[in-house]
Motif scaffolding. Structure first.
Motif, PDB file in Angstrom:
ATOM      1  N   VAL A   1     -51.965  -0.324 111.323  1.00 54.98           N
ATOM      2  CA  VAL A   1     -53.236  -0.711 111.928  1.00 54.98           C
ATOM      3  C   VAL A   1     -52.894  -1.481 113.198  1.00 54.98           C
ATOM      4  CG1 VAL A   1     -55.410  -1.944 111.652  1.00 54.98           C
ATOM      5  CG2 VAL A   1     -54.344  -0.856 109.666  1.00 54.98           C
ATOM      6  N   GLY A   2     -53.201  -0.888 114.351  1.00 55.60           N
ATOM      7  CA  GLY A   2     -52.767  -1.502 115.594  1.00 55.60           C
ATOM      8  C   GLY A   2     -51.252  -1.518 115.651  1.00 55.60           C
ATOM      9  N   LYS A   3     -50.656  -2.677 115.850  1.00 46.13           N
ATOM     10  CA  LYS A   3     -49.192  -2.792 115.869  1.00 46.13           C
ATOM     11  C   LYS A   3     -48.647  -3.404 114.582  1.00 46.13           C
ATOM     12  CE  LYS A   3     -48.981  -7.295 118.220  1.00 46.13           C
ATOM     13  NZ  LYS A   3     -48.393  -8.054 119.354  1.00 46.13           N
ATOM     14  N   PHE A   4     -49.474  -3.432 113.537  1.00 44.57           N
ATOM     15  CA  PHE A   4     -49.072  -4.054 112.282  1.00 44.57           C
ATOM     16  C   PHE A   4     -49.056  -3.034 111.147  1.00 44.57           C
ATOM     17  CE2 PHE A   4     -51.414  -7.120 114.872  1.00 44.57           C
ATOM     18  CZ  PHE A   4     -50.432  -8.095 115.062  1.00 44.57           C
ATOM     19  N   ASP A   5     -48.059  -3.146 110.273  1.00 44.06           N
ATOM     20  CA  ASP A   5     -47.982  -2.313 109.064  1.00 44.06           C
ATOM     21  C   ASP A   5     -48.510  -3.147 107.901  1.00 44.06           C
ATOM     22  OD1 ASP A   5     -46.311   0.289 109.783  1.00 44.06           O
ATOM     23  OD2 ASP A   5     -45.422  -1.396 110.873  1.00 44.06           O
ATOM     24  N   LEU A   6     -49.756  -2.882 107.516  1.00 45.13           N
ATOM     25  CA  LEU A   6     -50.442  -3.672 106.501  1.00 45.13           C
ATOM     26  C   LEU A   6     -50.302  -3.026 105.129  1.00 45.13           C
ATOM     27  CD1 LEU A   6     -53.742  -4.433 108.473  1.00 45.13           C
ATOM     28  CD2 LEU A   6     -51.608  -5.756 108.437  1.00 45.13           C
ATOM     29  N   PRO A   7     -50.249  -3.844 104.054  1.00 43.71           N
ATOM     30  CA  PRO A   7     -50.076  -3.284 102.703  1.00 43.71           C
ATOM     31  C   PRO A   7     -51.289  -2.495 102.251  1.00 43.71           C
ATOM     32  CG  PRO A   7     -50.530  -5.638 102.596  1.00 43.71           C
ATOM     33  CD  PRO A   7     -50.331  -5.315 104.046  1.00 43.71           C
ATOM     34  N   THR A   8     -51.039  -1.410 101.538  1.00 48.10           N
ATOM     35  CA  THR A   8     -52.132  -0.609 100.978  1.00 48.10           C
ATOM     36  C   THR A   8     -52.085  -0.556  99.461  1.00 48.10           C
ATOM     37  OG1 THR A   8     -50.804   1.412 101.248  1.00 48.10           O
ATOM     38  CG2 THR A   8     -52.351   0.855 103.008  1.00 48.10           C
ATOM     39  N   THR A   9     -50.904  -0.406  98.864  1.00 50.34           N
ATOM     40  CA  THR A   9     -50.811  -0.352  97.403  1.00 50.34           C
ATOM     41  C   THR A   9     -49.612  -1.134  96.900  1.00 50.34           C
ATOM     42  OG1 THR A   9     -49.484   1.684  97.417  1.00 50.34           O
ATOM     43  CG2 THR A   9     -51.886   1.917  97.273  1.00 50.34           C
ATOM     44  N   MET A  10     -49.772  -1.712  95.725  1.00 54.22           N
ATOM     45  CA  MET A  10     -48.703  -2.384  94.992  1.00 54.22           C
ATOM     46  C   MET A  10     -48.843  -2.002  93.526  1.00 54.22           C
ATOM     47  SD  MET A  10     -49.032  -6.101  96.820  1.00 54.22           S
ATOM     48  CE  MET A  10     -50.612  -5.649  97.556  1.00 54.22           C
ATOM     49  N   LEU A  11     -47.811  -1.440  92.962  1.00 50.52           N
ATOM     50  CA  LEU A  11     -47.795  -1.067  91.543  1.00 50.52           C
ATOM     51  C   LEU A  11     -46.659  -1.812  90.862  1.00 50.52           C
ATOM     52  CD1 LEU A  11     -48.741   0.715  89.158  1.00 50.52           C
ATOM     53  CD2 LEU A  11     -47.090   2.443  89.953  1.00 50.52           C
ATOM     54  N   THR A  12     -46.972  -2.470  89.753  1.00 49.76           N
ATOM     55  CA  THR A  12     -45.989  -3.303  89.066  1.00 49.76           C
ATOM     56  C   THR A  12     -45.953  -2.980  87.575  1.00 49.76           C
ATOM     57  OG1 THR A  12     -46.270  -5.129  90.633  1.00 49.76           O
ATOM     58  CG2 THR A  12     -45.329  -5.674  88.488  1.00 49.76           C
ATOM     59  N   VAL A  13     -44.735  -2.840  87.044  1.00 44.01           N
ATOM     60  CA  VAL A  13     -44.516  -2.684  85.605  1.00 44.01           C
ATOM     61  C   VAL A  13     -43.621  -3.830  85.166  1.00 44.01           C
ATOM     62  CG1 VAL A  13     -43.629  -1.236  83.755  1.00 44.01           C
ATOM     63  CG2 VAL A  13     -44.736  -0.176  85.746  1.00 44.01           C
ATOM     64  N   GLU A  14     -44.110  -4.649  84.235  1.00 41.72           N
ATOM     65  CA  GLU A  14     -43.371  -5.811  83.753  1.00 41.72           C
ATOM     66  C   GLU A  14     -43.009  -5.632  82.280  1.00 41.72           C
ATOM     67  OE1 GLU A  14     -46.530  -8.560  84.496  1.00 41.72           O
ATOM     68  OE2 GLU A  14     -45.651  -9.229  86.394  1.00 41.72           O
ATOM     69  N   CYS A  15     -41.748  -5.881  81.943  1.00 47.50           N
ATOM     70  CA  CYS A  15     -41.281  -5.792  80.551  1.00 47.50           C
ATOM     71  C   CYS A  15     -40.624  -7.102  80.166  1.00 47.50           C
ATOM     72  CB  CYS A  15     -40.288  -4.636  80.387  1.00 47.50           C
ATOM     73  SG  CYS A  15     -41.000  -3.014  80.709  1.00 47.50           S
ATOM     74  N   GLY A  16     -40.995  -7.632  78.984  1.00 45.63           N
ATOM     75  CA  GLY A  16     -40.443  -8.890  78.504  1.00 45.63           C
ATOM     76  C   GLY A  16     -39.486  -8.691  77.354  1.00 45.63           C
ATOM     77  N   GLU A  17     -38.906  -9.794  76.876  1.00 42.22           N
ATOM     78  CA  GLU A  17     -37.871  -9.737  75.845  1.00 42.22           C
ATOM     79  C   GLU A  17     -38.446  -9.456  74.449  1.00 42.22           C
ATOM     80  OE1 GLU A  17     -35.897 -13.466  75.304  1.00 42.22           O
ATOM     81  OE2 GLU A  17     -37.695 -14.643  75.734  1.00 42.22           O
ATOM     82  N   LYS A  18     -39.738  -9.682  74.232  1.00 43.52           N
ATOM     83  CA  LYS A  18     -40.340  -9.492  72.915  1.00 43.52           C
ATOM     84  C   LYS A  18     -41.351  -8.347  72.945  1.00 43.52           C
ATOM     85  CE  LYS A  18     -39.705 -14.322  71.578  1.00 43.52           C
ATOM     86  NZ  LYS A  18     -40.360 -15.584  71.127  1.00 43.52           N
ATOM     87  N   PHE A  19     -40.926  -7.235  73.519  1.00 46.80           N
ATOM     88  CA  PHE A  19     -41.708  -6.006  73.572  1.00 46.80           C
ATOM     89  C   PHE A  19     -42.965  -6.119  74.430  1.00 46.80           C
ATOM     90  CE2 PHE A  19     -39.526  -6.136  69.442  1.00 46.80           C
ATOM     91  CZ  PHE A  19     -38.743  -5.002  69.548  1.00 46.80           C
ATOM     92  N   GLU A  20     -43.063  -7.188  75.264  1.00 46.28           N
ATOM     93  CA  GLU A  20     -44.225  -7.284  76.152  1.00 46.28           C
ATOM     94  C   GLU A  20     -44.103  -6.222  77.246  1.00 46.28           C
ATOM     95  OE1 GLU A  20     -42.028  -9.808  75.792  1.00 46.28           O
ATOM     96  OE2 GLU A  20     -43.038 -11.731  75.472  1.00 46.28           O
ATOM     97  N   ARG A  21     -45.244  -5.666  77.624  1.00 55.46           N
ATOM     98  CA  ARG A  21     -45.277  -4.697  78.719  1.00 55.46           C
ATOM     99  C   ARG A  21     -46.629  -4.798  79.401  1.00 55.46           C
ATOM    100  NH1 ARG A  21     -46.249   0.879  79.992  1.00 55.46           N
ATOM    101  NH2 ARG A  21     -44.604   1.716  81.353  1.00 55.46           N
ATOM    102  N   ASN A  22     -46.610  -5.079  80.694  1.00 58.24           N
ATOM    103  CA  ASN A  22     -47.832  -5.210  81.473  1.00 58.24           C
ATOM    104  C   ASN A  22     -47.745  -4.315  82.705  1.00 58.24           C
ATOM    105  OD1 ASN A  22     -49.022  -7.467  79.894  1.00 58.24           O
ATOM    106  ND2 ASN A  22     -47.237  -8.570  80.673  1.00 58.24           N
ATOM    107  N   VAL A  23     -48.827  -3.622  83.004  1.00 57.02           N
ATOM    108  CA  VAL A  23     -48.877  -2.732  84.158  1.00 57.02           C
ATOM    109  C   VAL A  23     -50.084  -3.104  85.009  1.00 57.02           C
ATOM    110  CG1 VAL A  23     -49.024  -0.349  84.954  1.00 57.02           C
ATOM    111  CG2 VAL A  23     -47.809  -0.878  82.828  1.00 57.02           C
TER     112      VAL A  23
END
Length: 258
Positions: A216-238
């Motif tokens: 956008v103009g002279k800037f590269d702006l964020p459009t998407t962020m996808l995150t997958v998180e896994c914990g030590e006790k079978f936790e999983r968040n998306v």
């Protein structure tokens, strides 16, 4: 006989034999360099590490003369979605307004991070040293920063890893792929963050991220962020964040959003 004359006569008597003795003694003496002076090789390697680290820092995409921007936002986390508005002002302060404010706790820090890391700062050289002699590592050379509990892996002009460890925390950020801007600067595309127990080294959690940007103009702006998180006790968040309808702010528009 005067002392000086006696010494002169004895030296003449010793002649070549004395010289041979002196050479033999010098050959058996072990030379030890001054502790205060680094070897030439060490100085050259330190200069090379410092130059490599500076090159990577200067290659990261930043936003100079940033006016701020607004965007529509959609946040989804573990199947729960909401919409809202994002305002990032010219001081990189973020305001996020969501219909379901309960999702702000997860999404706001991520937006602050991806936008805040684009803030331009003058990159003065910082002394660095190579941590080892491993030159063929898949993620590049390991470099230590003098006086800091942080190390980086550097490959070309890309910072492929960040290692931070203290008594209270230990994490590694691995950048597996980058995007190139029009100016050939780098933006993160695929990253992985591993958190460990600082005492045992046991893995506590892992977070995988993908990012996308739009020009956008002279800037590269964020459009998407996808995150997958896994914990030590079978936790999983998306979770995901999508930004649309980006608009750069003028002075008048900025005063209205404030």
């Amino acid at each position: 006989m005067p002392f000086r004359q006696r010494i002169t006569r004895e030296l003449k008597q010793w002649g070549l034999a004395g010289l041979i003795v002196l050479l033999a003694l010098s050959a058996t003496m072990e030379w030890t360099p001054a502790r205060e002076q680094e070897s030439t090789d060490s100085q050259q390697e330190k200069a090379a590490a410092t130059k490599m680290y500076q090159k990577v820092r200067e290659a990261r995409a930043t936003w100079r003369d940033f006016p701020g921007f607004t965007a529509d936002v959609t946040v989804c986390y573990n199947g729960k979605c909401t919409t809202g508005k994002l305002v990032a002002d010219n001081q990189f302060k973020i305001k996020l307004t969501l219909q379901d404010e309960s999702l702000s706790e997860w999404s706001l820090p991520k937006l602050q991070s991806v936008i805040g890391h684009r803030k331009y700062r003058q990159q003065k050289p910082i002394p660095a040293t190579f941590a080892d002699q491993e030159v063929d590592h898949p993620l590049g050379r390991l470099v230590n920063i003098d006086g800091k509990n942080v190390s980086f892996r550097l490959q070309g002009d890309v910072m492929t890893e960040v290692h931070r460890r203290s008594d209270k925390s230990w994490f590694t950020i691995s950048t597996l792929d980058v995007l190139r801007t029009k100016e050939n600067e780098t933006l993160p595309q695929v990253t992985s963050v591993t958190y460990r127990n600082p005492q045992t080294g046991e893995i506590l959690s892992n977070r995988s991220n993908t990012f996308a940007f739009t020009r956008v103009g002279k800037f590269d702006l964020p459009t998407t962020m996808l995150t997958v998180e896994c914990g030590e006790k079978f936790e999983r968040n998306v979770g995901s964040i999508k930004l649309t309808n980006h608009r750069l702010l003028t002075d008048s528009a900025l005063s209205q959003t404030n």
